[in-house]
Write a protein that holds these residues in place. Sequence first.
Motif, PDB file in Angstrom:
ATOM      1  N   ILE A  33       0.765  -1.293  -0.160  1.00 37.44           N
ATOM      2  CA  ILE A  33      -0.163   0.132   0.057  1.00 37.44           C
ATOM      3  C   ILE A  33       0.902   1.147   0.165  1.00 37.44           C
ATOM      4  CG2 ILE A  33      -2.006  -0.903   1.153  1.00 37.44           C
ATOM      5  CD1 ILE A  33      -0.981   0.277   3.699  1.00 37.44           C
ATOM      6  N   THR A  34       0.194   2.261  -0.459  1.00 35.89           N
ATOM      7  CA  THR A  34       0.980   3.794  -0.638  1.00 35.89           C
ATOM      8  C   THR A  34       0.240   4.642   0.096  1.00 35.89           C
ATOM      9  OG1 THR A  34       0.008   4.403  -2.784  1.00 35.89           O
ATOM     10  CG2 THR A  34       1.896   2.787  -2.978  1.00 35.89           C
ATOM     11  N   ASP A  35       0.689   6.008  -0.097  1.00 34.20           N
ATOM     12  CA  ASP A  35       0.126   7.116   0.410  1.00 34.20           C
ATOM     13  C   ASP A  35      -1.620   7.165   0.006  1.00 34.20           C
ATOM     14  OD1 ASP A  35       2.365   7.874   1.580  1.00 34.20           O
ATOM     15  OD2 ASP A  35       2.939   9.416   0.168  1.00 34.20           O
ATOM     16  N   ASP A  36      -1.733   6.656  -1.099  1.00 36.33           N
ATOM     17  CA  ASP A  36      -3.111   6.607  -1.462  1.00 36.33           C
ATOM     18  C   ASP A  36      -4.189   6.039  -0.631  1.00 36.33           C
ATOM     19  OD1 ASP A  36      -2.511   8.232  -3.820  1.00 36.33           O
ATOM     20  OD2 ASP A  36      -2.510   6.258  -4.973  1.00 36.33           O
ATOM     21  N   CYS A  37      -3.638   4.865  -0.072  1.00 36.72           N
ATOM     22  CA  CYS A  37      -4.547   4.076   1.042  1.00 36.72           C
ATOM     23  C   CYS A  37      -4.635   4.684   2.182  1.00 36.72           C
ATOM     24  CB  CYS A  37      -3.569   2.896   1.364  1.00 36.72           C
ATOM     25  SG  CYS A  37      -4.551   1.718   2.449  1.00 36.72           S
ATOM     26  N   LEU A  38      -3.652   5.479   2.796  1.00 38.38           N
ATOM     27  CA  LEU A  38      -3.583   6.395   4.073  1.00 38.38           C
ATOM     28  C   LEU A  38      -4.834   7.390   3.985  1.00 38.38           C
ATOM     29  CD1 LEU A  38       0.055   7.070   5.383  1.00 38.38           C
ATOM     30  CD2 LEU A  38      -1.802   5.093   6.077  1.00 38.38           C
ATOM     31  N   GLY A  39      -5.110   8.046   2.641  1.00 35.11           N
ATOM     32  CA  GLY A  39      -6.091   8.894   2.273  1.00 35.11           C
ATOM     33  C   GLY A  39      -7.301   8.378   2.738  1.00 35.11           C
ATOM     34  N   HIS A  40      -7.543   7.110   2.779  1.00 34.61           N
ATOM     35  CA  HIS A  40      -8.992   6.420   3.317  1.00 34.61           C
ATOM     36  C   HIS A  40      -8.972   6.130   4.797  1.00 34.61           C
ATOM     37  CE1 HIS A  40      -9.774   6.236  -0.915  1.00 34.61           C
ATOM     38  NE2 HIS A  40      -8.859   5.564  -1.146  1.00 34.61           N
ATOM     39  N   LEU A  41      -7.877   6.633   5.497  1.00 36.27           N
ATOM     40  CA  LEU A  41      -7.965   6.415   7.016  1.00 36.27           C
ATOM     41  C   LEU A  41      -8.161   7.548   7.703  1.00 36.27           C
ATOM     42  CD1 LEU A  41      -4.742   4.182   7.159  1.00 36.27           C
ATOM     43  CD2 LEU A  41      -7.003   3.446   6.800  1.00 36.27           C
ATOM     44  N   LYS A  42      -7.926   8.782   6.922  1.00 34.83           N
ATOM     45  CA  LYS A  42      -8.175   9.976   7.863  1.00 34.83           C
ATOM     46  C   LYS A  42      -9.382  10.143   8.675  1.00 34.83           C
ATOM     47  CE  LYS A  42      -9.315  12.570   3.778  1.00 34.83           C
ATOM     48  NZ  LYS A  42      -8.552  13.744   2.956  1.00 34.83           N
ATOM     49  N   GLY A  43     -10.548   9.292   8.130  1.00 33.96           N
ATOM     50  CA  GLY A  43     -11.723   9.324   9.115  1.00 33.96           C
ATOM     51  C   GLY A  43     -11.889   8.476  10.195  1.00 33.96           C
ATOM     52  N   LEU A  44     -10.768   7.772  10.261  1.00 36.17           N
ATOM     53  CA  LEU A  44     -10.935   6.886  11.445  1.00 36.17           C
ATOM     54  C   LEU A  44     -10.326   7.462  12.491  1.00 36.17           C
ATOM     55  CD1 LEU A  44      -9.679   3.532   9.489  1.00 36.17           C
ATOM     56  CD2 LEU A  44     -11.955   4.334   9.780  1.00 36.17           C
ATOM     57  N   THR A  45     -11.183   8.424  13.112  1.00 32.73           N
ATOM     58  CA  THR A  45     -10.770   9.050  14.413  1.00 32.73           C
ATOM     59  C   THR A  45     -10.744   8.224  15.648  1.00 32.73           C
ATOM     60  OG1 THR A  45     -13.009   9.907  14.559  1.00 32.73           O
ATOM     61  CG2 THR A  45     -11.415  11.235  13.387  1.00 32.73           C
ATOM     62  N   ASN A  46     -11.219   7.052  15.542  1.00 32.65           N
ATOM     63  CA  ASN A  46     -11.102   6.289  16.865  1.00 32.65           C
ATOM     64  C   ASN A  46      -9.663   5.385  16.714  1.00 32.65           C
ATOM     65  OD1 ASN A  46     -13.639   6.845  18.189  1.00 32.65           O
ATOM     66  ND2 ASN A  46     -14.685   5.843  16.707  1.00 32.65           N
ATOM     67  N   LEU A  47      -9.050   5.629  16.089  1.00 33.49           N
ATOM     68  CA  LEU A  47      -7.810   4.662  16.090  1.00 33.49           C
ATOM     69  C   LEU A  47      -6.784   4.815  16.964  1.00 33.49           C
ATOM     70  CD1 LEU A  47      -6.206   4.132  12.380  1.00 33.49           C
ATOM     71  CD2 LEU A  47      -7.375   2.488  13.858  1.00 33.49           C
ATOM     72  N   GLU A  48      -6.369   3.977  17.934  1.00 38.59           N
ATOM     73  CA  GLU A  48      -5.555   4.229  18.770  1.00 38.59           C
ATOM     74  C   GLU A  48      -3.892   3.311  18.361  1.00 38.59           C
ATOM     75  OE1 GLU A  48      -7.161   2.351  22.156  1.00 38.59           O
ATOM     76  OE2 GLU A  48      -8.928   3.761  22.486  1.00 38.59           O
ATOM     77  N   SER A  49      -4.000   2.468  17.590  1.00 40.29           N
ATOM     78  CA  SER A  49      -2.997   1.704  16.924  1.00 40.29           C
ATOM     79  C   SER A  49      -2.856   1.658  15.548  1.00 40.29           C
ATOM     80  CB  SER A  49      -2.890   0.605  17.767  1.00 40.29           C
ATOM     81  OG  SER A  49      -1.695  -0.294  17.552  1.00 40.29           O
ATOM     82  N   LEU A  50      -1.809   2.198  14.994  1.00 42.80           N
ATOM     83  CA  LEU A  50      -1.675   1.811  13.354  1.00 42.80           C
ATOM     84  C   LEU A  50      -0.259   1.459  13.040  1.00 42.80           C
ATOM     85  CD1 LEU A  50      -2.787   2.172  10.545  1.00 42.80           C
ATOM     86  CD2 LEU A  50      -2.019   4.563  10.623  1.00 42.80           C
ATOM     87  N   ASN A  51      -0.170   0.081  12.406  1.00 46.57           N
ATOM     88  CA  ASN A  51       0.965  -0.529  12.108  1.00 46.57           C
ATOM     89  C   ASN A  51       1.077  -0.440  10.487  1.00 46.57           C
ATOM     90  OD1 ASN A  51       2.994  -2.059  11.551  1.00 46.57           O
ATOM     91  ND2 ASN A  51       2.651  -3.851  13.108  1.00 46.57           N
ATOM     92  N   LEU A  52       2.136   0.374  10.348  1.00 45.49           N
ATOM     93  CA  LEU A  52       2.233   0.394   8.475  1.00 45.49           C
ATOM     94  C   LEU A  52       3.918  -0.235   8.230  1.00 45.49           C
ATOM     95  CD1 LEU A  52       1.042   4.130   8.188  1.00 45.49           C
ATOM     96  CD2 LEU A  52      -0.142   1.867   7.514  1.00 45.49           C
ATOM     97  N   ASP A  53       4.275  -1.072   9.108  1.00 51.45           N
ATOM     98  CA  ASP A  53       5.747  -1.441   8.986  1.00 51.45           C
ATOM     99  C   ASP A  53       5.848  -1.972   7.371  1.00 51.45           C
ATOM    100  OD1 ASP A  53       8.016  -2.911   9.149  1.00 51.45           O
ATOM    101  OD2 ASP A  53       7.435  -3.861  11.069  1.00 51.45           O
ATOM    102  N   SER A  54       6.831  -1.702   6.934  1.00 49.06           N
ATOM    103  CA  SER A  54       7.535  -2.191   5.576  1.00 49.06           C
ATOM    104  C   SER A  54       6.264  -1.867   4.480  1.00 49.06           C
ATOM    105  CB  SER A  54       7.621  -3.678   5.668  1.00 49.06           C
ATOM    106  OG  SER A  54       8.665  -3.982   6.494  1.00 49.06           O
ATOM    107  N   ASP A 113       4.548  12.409   2.437  1.00 49.79           N
ATOM    108  CA  ASP A 113       3.277  13.128   2.174  1.00 49.79           C
ATOM    109  C   ASP A 113       2.131  12.341   2.628  1.00 49.79           C
ATOM    110  OD1 ASP A 113       4.499  15.217   0.602  1.00 49.79           O
ATOM    111  OD2 ASP A 113       4.174  14.156  -1.517  1.00 49.79           O
ATOM    112  N   GLY A 114       2.216  11.252   2.531  1.00 55.16           N
ATOM    113  CA  GLY A 114       1.154  10.188   3.067  1.00 55.16           C
ATOM    114  C   GLY A 114       0.701  10.746   4.476  1.00 55.16           C
ATOM    115  N   LEU A 115       1.737  11.116   5.419  1.00 59.09           N
ATOM    116  CA  LEU A 115       1.597  11.187   6.823  1.00 59.09           C
ATOM    117  C   LEU A 115       0.642  12.362   7.138  1.00 59.09           C
ATOM    118  CD1 LEU A 115       5.073  10.417   8.408  1.00 59.09           C
ATOM    119  CD2 LEU A 115       3.361   8.843   7.989  1.00 59.09           C
ATOM    120  N   VAL A 116       0.296  13.298   6.368  1.00 52.90           N
ATOM    121  CA  VAL A 116      -0.611  14.468   6.329  1.00 52.90           C
ATOM    122  C   VAL A 116      -1.946  13.801   6.687  1.00 52.90           C
ATOM    123  CG1 VAL A 116      -1.270  14.638   3.997  1.00 52.90           C
ATOM    124  CG2 VAL A 116      -1.117  16.659   5.544  1.00 52.90           C
TER     125      VAL A 116
END
Length: 554
Positions: free
Chosen positions: A339-360, A366-369
């Motif tokens: 997955i790339t930054d495009d996938c992260l764009g669909h996570l920005k609404g998951l405001t309940n997230l407490e843990s996110l693993n993007l290892d490797s 730019d995706g971290l925005v």
Amino acid sequence: MGGACSRKRDQLDNEDRLARGVSGKYCKSGSSKWLTTSFSRPFIDMDPRSGKCPSLLDFSVRRVCNDIDQFDSFRMLPRDITQLILNELVYSQRITDISIQAFRDCALQDFHLGECPGVNDDWIDVISSQGSSVLSVDLSGSDVTDGGLMHLRNCSNIQTLNLNFCEHISDRGLAHIGGFSRLTSLSFRKNNEITAQGMSVFAHLVNLIRLDLEKCPGIHGGLIHLQGLTKLESLNIKWCNCITDSDMKPLSGLTNLKGLQISCSKVTDAGIAYLKGLHKLSLLNLEGCPVTAACLNTLSALGDLQYLNLSRCHITDDGSEGFSRLGALKILNLGFNDITDDCLGHLKGLTNLESLNLDSCRIEDDGLVNLKGLLNLEKLNLSFTLVTDVGLKRLSGLSSLKSLNLDTRQITDVGLASLTGLVGLTHLDLFGARITDSGTNYLRNFKNLQSLEICGGGLTDAGVKNIKDLSSLMVLNLSQNCNLTDKTLELVSGLTGLISLNISNSRITSAGLRHLKTLKNLKQLTLEACRVSASDIKKLQSTDLPNLASFRPE
């Protein structure tokens, strides 16, 4: 220096790791009465150096255990006292074929023998003598056979039965537990002999709430016998590579299921479709399964889903918009996916997230925005991504972060400077990052750090000076920094809360070990590839570090 190269990158995550003092090999769960009394407490501390005065009860129990050979039976003692004596003998590894006989006919409730050597069918006879009093039995790793299980038939009230790693239990043994109608928890981890045919007895266990069949490779087709277990809340069939989509169909009616672990199986998107009616499901572990983002169409109907592990699956950006519909998620593992930054764009609404693993993953700066709105995020893993120092500036507003993993060579002192506002960090992993003595100046801002790893090879004793005042540290890993000397041991000697210390591949010598005498809480010490011998560490252990349980070299 390549410190990151020494880490095993192909090792799967294990959600069952437990931070406890006893071995993590077995899963223990006792009757509710004893969970907060007997097995939750540590050894009775009778060491006068501890400064603690034992209670009269503790003293009496330890005295009996020391003189156990003098007692033939505890039948006349109150059951609670006898239970404590048995527990202490088990924990101190002093229960034997002979001493177990003293507990015959004592109406005991719990036999947690999973840590004991020598347990065999003869011990089952003693357990059987307790009759209907027995509520919990753990025989994990024992030599108990099918015939031995037959003797448990008198214990009709058993609620918890653990038979993990019991290599001599087969379908014939399963037949003897079919009458345990009050059983709520059953575990058969790592058993090669159980088959779908033998699992037919599970249909009679109508009160079963927990079932663990991890690493049982012969159970394909056997899940059909679970169809009527409507009380089942937790099912673990991880590492059963025989499991396919057809095995998922019988689970579709288990509407009380809250936790399902099917990692490293052959289940695909088609199999996941059978789970769409499990609206109470809050934990789903699909690590290593050949599912794609298409499975999100099914999972989006599970409104209570809070934990989702899709590590090492076939997730790509294609279809990843489905993540935006998983609004209840608190823990999401997407490690080792394409997955790339495009996938992260669909996570920005998951405001309940407490843990996110993007290892490797192929995540860039730019995706971290897309993470800036995840204000509840406490744990973030960016190891082996493409993130650089520039990207770390976008994390500065995540004030809830407690754990941050930056095991990647692109991170330097400059990036560390961008994180100084994250004062709530308790875990910081800079394993392979290129941190130098200059960069450690920024560590002074992290007063709450409990765990720190800096293994990129750029530290000298001068850099450790900025670490020595992080008084909350319990885990410190400075391995691969070949210029560290005995001075480093002197500097960390004031970190009296340390439980684990690793300064391997350095210039540490045996002469420097004297500085560690103050670390009375130290349980693990690793000094591999140093000028230190095992005998030197053993001497330190015997004289000054009584809690040191593991050390290298050994």
